[in-house]
Design a protein around this motif. Structure first.
Motif, PDB file in Angstrom:
ATOM      1  N   PHE A   1      29.027  40.001  45.265  1.00 13.28           N
ATOM      2  CA  PHE A   1      28.814  40.338  43.858  1.00 13.28           C
ATOM      3  C   PHE A   1      29.402  39.221  42.995  1.00 13.28           C
ATOM      4  O   PHE A   1      30.502  38.748  43.286  1.00 13.28           O
ATOM      5  CB  PHE A   1      29.534  41.637  43.470  1.00 13.28           C
ATOM      6  CG  PHE A   1      28.789  42.893  43.794  1.00 13.28           C
ATOM      7  CD1 PHE A   1      27.444  43.030  43.493  1.00 13.28           C
ATOM      8  CD2 PHE A   1      29.450  43.963  44.374  1.00 13.28           C
ATOM      9  CE1 PHE A   1      26.760  44.200  43.778  1.00 13.28           C
ATOM     10  CE2 PHE A   1      28.783  45.136  44.669  1.00 13.28           C
ATOM     11  CZ  PHE A   1      27.432  45.265  44.369  1.00 13.28           C
ATOM     12  N   PRO A   2      28.705  38.815  41.953  1.00 13.80           N
ATOM     13  CA  PRO A   2      29.342  37.948  40.961  1.00 13.80           C
ATOM     14  C   PRO A   2      30.352  38.773  40.153  1.00 13.80           C
ATOM     15  O   PRO A   2      30.393  39.989  40.286  1.00 13.80           O
ATOM     16  CB  PRO A   2      28.177  37.484  40.082  1.00 13.80           C
ATOM     17  CG  PRO A   2      27.109  38.481  40.274  1.00 13.80           C
ATOM     18  CD  PRO A   2      27.323  39.166  41.587  1.00 13.80           C
ATOM     19  N   ASP A   3      31.146  38.119  39.337  1.00 12.34           N
ATOM     20  CA  ASP A   3      32.153  38.829  38.546  1.00 12.34           C
ATOM     21  C   ASP A   3      31.876  38.660  37.059  1.00 12.34           C
ATOM     22  O   ASP A   3      32.023  37.567  36.516  1.00 12.34           O
ATOM     23  CB  ASP A   3      33.547  38.290  38.882  1.00 12.34           C
ATOM     24  CG  ASP A   3      34.626  39.144  38.237  1.00 12.34           C
ATOM     25  OD1 ASP A   3      34.390  39.656  37.120  1.00 12.34           O
ATOM     26  OD2 ASP A   3      35.692  39.306  38.845  1.00 12.34           O
ATOM     27  N   PRO A   4      31.468  39.741  36.386  1.00 10.76           N
ATOM     28  CA  PRO A   4      31.100  39.637  34.975  1.00 10.76           C
ATOM     29  C   PRO A   4      32.264  39.235  34.075  1.00 10.76           C
ATOM     30  O   PRO A   4      32.041  38.771  32.964  1.00 10.76           O
ATOM     31  CB  PRO A   4      30.637  41.058  34.614  1.00 10.76           C
ATOM     32  CG  PRO A   4      30.497  41.792  35.886  1.00 10.76           C
ATOM     33  CD  PRO A   4      31.333  41.100  36.921  1.00 10.76           C
ATOM     34  N   GLN A   5      33.498  39.418  34.539  1.00 17.84           N
ATOM     35  CA  GLN A   5      34.640  39.123  33.669  1.00 17.84           C
ATOM     36  C   GLN A   5      35.243  37.746  33.919  1.00 17.84           C
ATOM     37  O   GLN A   5      36.234  37.386  33.301  1.00 17.84           O
ATOM     38  CB  GLN A   5      35.723  40.194  33.864  1.00 17.84           C
ATOM     39  CG  GLN A   5      35.301  41.553  33.330  1.00 17.84           C
ATOM     40  CD  GLN A   5      36.328  42.616  33.623  1.00 17.84           C
ATOM     41  OE1 GLN A   5      36.928  42.634  34.694  1.00 17.84           O
ATOM     42  NE2 GLN A   5      36.536  43.518  32.685  1.00 17.84           N
TER      43      GLN A   5
ATOM     44  N   GLY B   1      29.679  36.336  35.463  1.00 23.17           N
ATOM     45  CA  GLY B   1      28.726  37.283  36.031  1.00 23.17           C
ATOM     46  C   GLY B   1      27.508  36.657  36.663  1.00 23.17           C
ATOM     47  O   GLY B   1      26.620  37.362  37.127  1.00 23.17           O
TER      48      GLY B   1
ATOM     49  N   LEU C   1      21.796  40.395  32.509  1.00 22.11           N
ATOM     50  CA  LEU C   1      23.206  40.023  32.403  1.00 22.11           C
ATOM     51  C   LEU C   1      23.599  39.021  33.483  1.00 22.11           C
ATOM     52  O   LEU C   1      24.462  38.183  33.279  1.00 22.11           O
ATOM     53  CB  LEU C   1      24.088  41.274  32.514  1.00 22.11           C
ATOM     54  CG  LEU C   1      23.928  42.282  31.382  1.00 22.11           C
ATOM     55  CD1 LEU C   1      24.707  43.558  31.680  1.00 22.11           C
ATOM     56  CD2 LEU C   1      24.392  41.685  30.070  1.00 22.11           C
TER      57      LEU C   1
ATOM     58  N   ASN D   1      32.923  38.082  44.577  1.00 18.36           N
ATOM     59  CA  ASN D   1      33.509  39.247  45.209  1.00 18.36           C
ATOM     60  C   ASN D   1      32.797  39.433  46.539  1.00 18.36           C
ATOM     61  O   ASN D   1      31.587  39.649  46.569  1.00 18.36           O
ATOM     62  CB  ASN D   1      33.292  40.490  44.350  1.00 18.36           C
ATOM     63  CG  ASN D   1      34.161  40.475  43.109  1.00 18.36           C
ATOM     64  OD1 ASN D   1      35.374  40.368  43.203  1.00 18.36           O
ATOM     65  ND2 ASN D   1      33.528  40.557  41.945  1.00 18.36           N
TER      66      ASN D   1
ATOM     67  N   PRO E   1      34.010  46.348  34.022  1.00 16.72           N
ATOM     68  CA  PRO E   1      32.687  46.094  33.444  1.00 16.72           C
ATOM     69  C   PRO E   1      31.604  46.839  34.248  1.00 16.72           C
ATOM     70  O   PRO E   1      31.909  47.800  34.939  1.00 16.72           O
ATOM     71  CB  PRO E   1      32.547  44.593  33.601  1.00 16.72           C
ATOM     72  CG  PRO E   1      33.265  44.300  34.877  1.00 16.72           C
ATOM     73  CD  PRO E   1      34.403  45.277  34.940  1.00 16.72           C
TER      74      PRO E   1
ATOM     75  N   TYR F   1      28.840  47.153  37.178  1.00 15.36           N
ATOM     76  CA  TYR F   1      28.407  46.659  38.491  1.00 15.36           C
ATOM     77  C   TYR F   1      27.322  47.608  38.989  1.00 15.36           C
ATOM     78  O   TYR F   1      27.292  48.776  38.590  1.00 15.36           O
ATOM     79  CB  TYR F   1      29.569  46.704  39.489  1.00 15.36           C
ATOM     80  CG  TYR F   1      30.471  45.498  39.487  1.00 15.36           C
ATOM     81  CD1 TYR F   1      30.209  44.398  40.295  1.00 15.36           C
ATOM     82  CD2 TYR F   1      31.610  45.479  38.700  1.00 15.36           C
ATOM     83  CE1 TYR F   1      31.053  43.298  40.309  1.00 15.36           C
ATOM     84  CE2 TYR F   1      32.467  44.381  38.704  1.00 15.36           C
ATOM     85  CZ  TYR F   1      32.175  43.297  39.513  1.00 15.36           C
ATOM     86  OH  TYR F   1      33.015  42.214  39.526  1.00 15.36           O
TER      87      TYR F   1
END
Lengths: 272, 135
Positions: B32-36, B42, A219, B20, A47, A49
């Motif tokens: 980092f967050p995880d969009p998936q 996310g 997002l 992450n 996706p 980042y």
């Protein structure tokens, strides 16, 4: 497209310290610095980042090293604005650009879904650029509103804010070491939702001439606040009033960068 | 030179958001967050975004501390566990199972919390077990 990018990365890796891209493993996908000999079958494009922020961090940690980055249109625009503000060094970056699909562009309301490499020192773009997608329909709806309605709209939206700072944290253009959003002078501490409208409008003002419409803030927002409505209009005003489009031209100086020297305010003519 | 993201789960509450951990040359440098991810999709809250800040924080306890007079002294895990077992055994012998309570933690795994309630209920024979979120 992925195969083409992997081939290009493999060719470039011997002359670079590494290439920043997404790596997919059994536990998920996240940014990674691919180095020579790494398994490029793990390199993926989805996706999204904020890879420009990773590039900035790596370049600062290794001031001599040359890196590569696999970037879509918004990443390239973010890197352009970061370069102007000394957050990355374009001379030490190889841009492996790729074009987003029409579907991806529509999802992001993206006007420029392919990296523009004009003026970029070292770059290559894979894929055939698609046309820009129509803007977010919420912007047009918002513009129909009266001033009172607009205020009520944002009051309602900002009241949902849980003050996670995710919009700031994820933003490739938010790199200040001291942040106004953490300064009690601007944002009273300990309030949830944060005081209306300072928290979000301070950030919106700071995005003027910086926001490259990557939509990462929207997002990442757990409260689904339509932040890009605010930033899209800010971008439009900066374009109309100052003739500046953030992320478009690496040679154009940002219009709001002023320096104080000799007791005088100096504008962009002195900067570059 | 090595930069990677290490996938883990936020330890601050029971939601189970994915995080992450950005690791540069063996040092955690960001989150980092995880969009998936199906749960956090996310996003993170302010605690999740700052979850890595305690890992190498100077205030973090790195060894058990045993109370000594007005202060504490450092102790080994063996010594600390021995001391707890002795004191708890003495209290148990003198006052019975209802004199003892257990506090579990959101920062442990489900399995570890299961083991703690097992210890409380079957070894100490008390239902006095609660959770740090209600402290």
């Amino acid at each position: 497209m992925r195969e083409q990018i992997c081939k290009l990365v493999a060719e470039k890796l011997p002359e670079l310290a590494g290439v920043v891209a997404l790596r997919q493993t059994a536990v998920g996908t996240a940014p990674y610095l691919f180095r020579e000999g790494d398994d490029l079958s793990q390199l993926v494009l989805e996706p999204r980042y904020p890879l420009p922020s990773v590039v900035s961090m790596l370049q600062k940690r290794y001031p001599e090293a040359r890196f590569g980055v696999v970037a879509r249109g918004c990443d390239a625009r973010a890197l352009v604005e970061m370069a102007k503000r000394n957050q990355i060094d374009p001379e030490r970056l190889y841009l492996v650009g790729f074009t987003c699909s029409a579907e991806q562009a529509a999802e992001c309301y993206c006007a420029a879904p392919a990296p523009d490499t004009a003026g970029w020192p070292q770059a290559m773009v894979v894929g055939v650029p698609v046309a820009g997608a129509p803007p977010n329909p919420l912007v047009a709806q918002y513009e129909e509103m009266s001033l009172a309605e607009r205020r009520a709209f944002w009051q309602q939206q900002f009241a949902k804010c849980i003050k996670c700072y995710g919009c700031r944290n994820i933003c490739p253009e938010c790199f200040c070491e001291a942040c106004a959003l953490e300064d009690p002078l601007w944002v009273e501490a300990g309030m949830l939702a944060p005081p209306f409208p300072m928290f979000h409008l301070v950030r919106a003002m700071h995005m003027a001439s910086r926001c490259v419409a990557c939509r990462q803030c929207e997002l990442v927002c757990p409260a689904h606040i339509p932040l890009t409505v605010l930033y899209d209009l800010m971008r439009r005003d900066i374009g109309e009033l100052l003739g500046y489009e953030p992320g478009a031209d690496i040679a154009a100086a940002p219009p709001l960068s002023l320096t104080l020297a000799d007791g005088m305010v100096h504008g962009q003519d002195q900067l570059l | 030179m090595q930069y990677e993201n290490v996938r883990t789960t936020c330890i601050y509450c029971g939601c189970g958001c994915a995080i992450n951990l950005q690791v540069l040359d063996g040092e955690i440098v960001g989150v980092f967050p995880d969009p998936q991810h199906p749960i956090s999709r996310g996003s993170l809250c302010i605690k999740g975004w700052n979850v890595a800040s305690f890992v190498r924080h100077p205030d973090r306890l790195a060894t058990p501390l045993v109370r000594q007079g007005e202060g504490f002294r450092e102790a080994s895990w063996d010594e600390a566990l021995q001391l707890v077992a002795e004191r708890m055994g003495a209290i148990y012998a003198a006052s019975g199972p209802q004199s003892i309570g257990f506090l579990a933690s959101a920062k442990c795994t489900n399995e570890e919390n299961y083991l703690l309630q097992k210890l409380a209920r079957t070894i100490v024979r008390t239902n006095n077990i609660d959770h740090c979120a209600r402290l």
